[in-house]
Structures are given as C-alpha cells and as structure tokens.
Design a protein around this motif. Sequence first.
Motif, short mmCIF file in Angstrom:
data_model
loop_
_atom_site.label_atom_id
_atom_site.label_comp_id
_atom_site.label_asym_id
_atom_site.label_seq_id
_atom_site.Cartn_x
_atom_site.Cartn_y
_atom_site.Cartn_z
N ILE A 1 -8.33 8.12 5.49
CA ILE A 1 -8.03 6.64 6.08
C ILE A 1 -9.14 6.14 6.90
O ILE A 1 -9.56 6.61 7.99
N GLY B 1 0.73 -1.25 0.01
CA GLY B 1 0.13 0.06 0.02
C GLY B 1 0.69 1.28 0.03
O GLY B 1 0.63 2.25 -0.85
N ILE C 1 -8.24 5.40 1.75
CA ILE C 1 -7.69 3.99 1.95
C ILE C 1 -8.75 3.24 2.95
O ILE C 1 -9.07 3.88 3.88
#
Length: 129
Positions: free
Chosen positions: A88, A42, A57
Amino acid sequence: MPYRSQFIIIEDNLIDQFVIKKLLKKGLDVNPVYIANNGKEGMNWIQKNQNQSPLIILLDIQMPVMDGFEFLKEFDKLPEDVKEKIEIFVLSSTLDSDEIKKVKENKYVSDFWNKPFRLETLKSVFLEA
C-alpha cells in the motif's frame, strides 16, 4: 515489458484517477488499472479478487463512504496470506502533519506520496527495486 503487479487506485477524485492511471500506463506499462471510488469499493474489490497477486494499492486518505484510515483498519482484518501479497502506498494532498504521521506509522503502508506525484517517483520505486 508490463509491470508484473496489478494496481488498484482507491481515490474519489476523477481527475486524480485519470492522471494516476495515465502515469501507471505510461511509466510502467500497467494494464488494466483498477479503480475504486472509496475505501469500501476498494475493500470489496480486494475481497472478490484476493487470489490475484501481487497487488499494489494507491490509496487516498480523504474520501467519502470509507476514508483511507478506515480502509486500513478493515485491511488489518484480512487474512495474513492476503495481506502479505499487497503493498500500500498512500497518496494525499494533505498538509495535516498528524495525518501524515499516522499514515507513516501504519505498518501496512510502504510509503506516503504527496499529490501530485511524478512519473519518476513511480519508476524509482517500481522499476529500480
């Protein structure tokens, strides 16, 4: 109409990858959805594609090679202009209250979702924002 952000799923479980990808395509018309099998993959993807934005993400905690917490430490080292384009969300099936607390206290994590999460969760966060 497709959702405007790109998504990368950082998750080692192939079934979870498949399910999350299907939810993103069905619920938000996201295509393509990028997959990384661990935090290291990632991070490598982000570094190679840091000019693409915005990016969301979906990050698992427990993975081999580089887990979610190690990923977040590496994420902290990225340039500010890269970090500010990224949101995220941590996805986990953990029941460990210490892990959950650590995730929720991380300044880069927008939210913590238990796996499996529902299509309604995605829609409420990304379509009603």
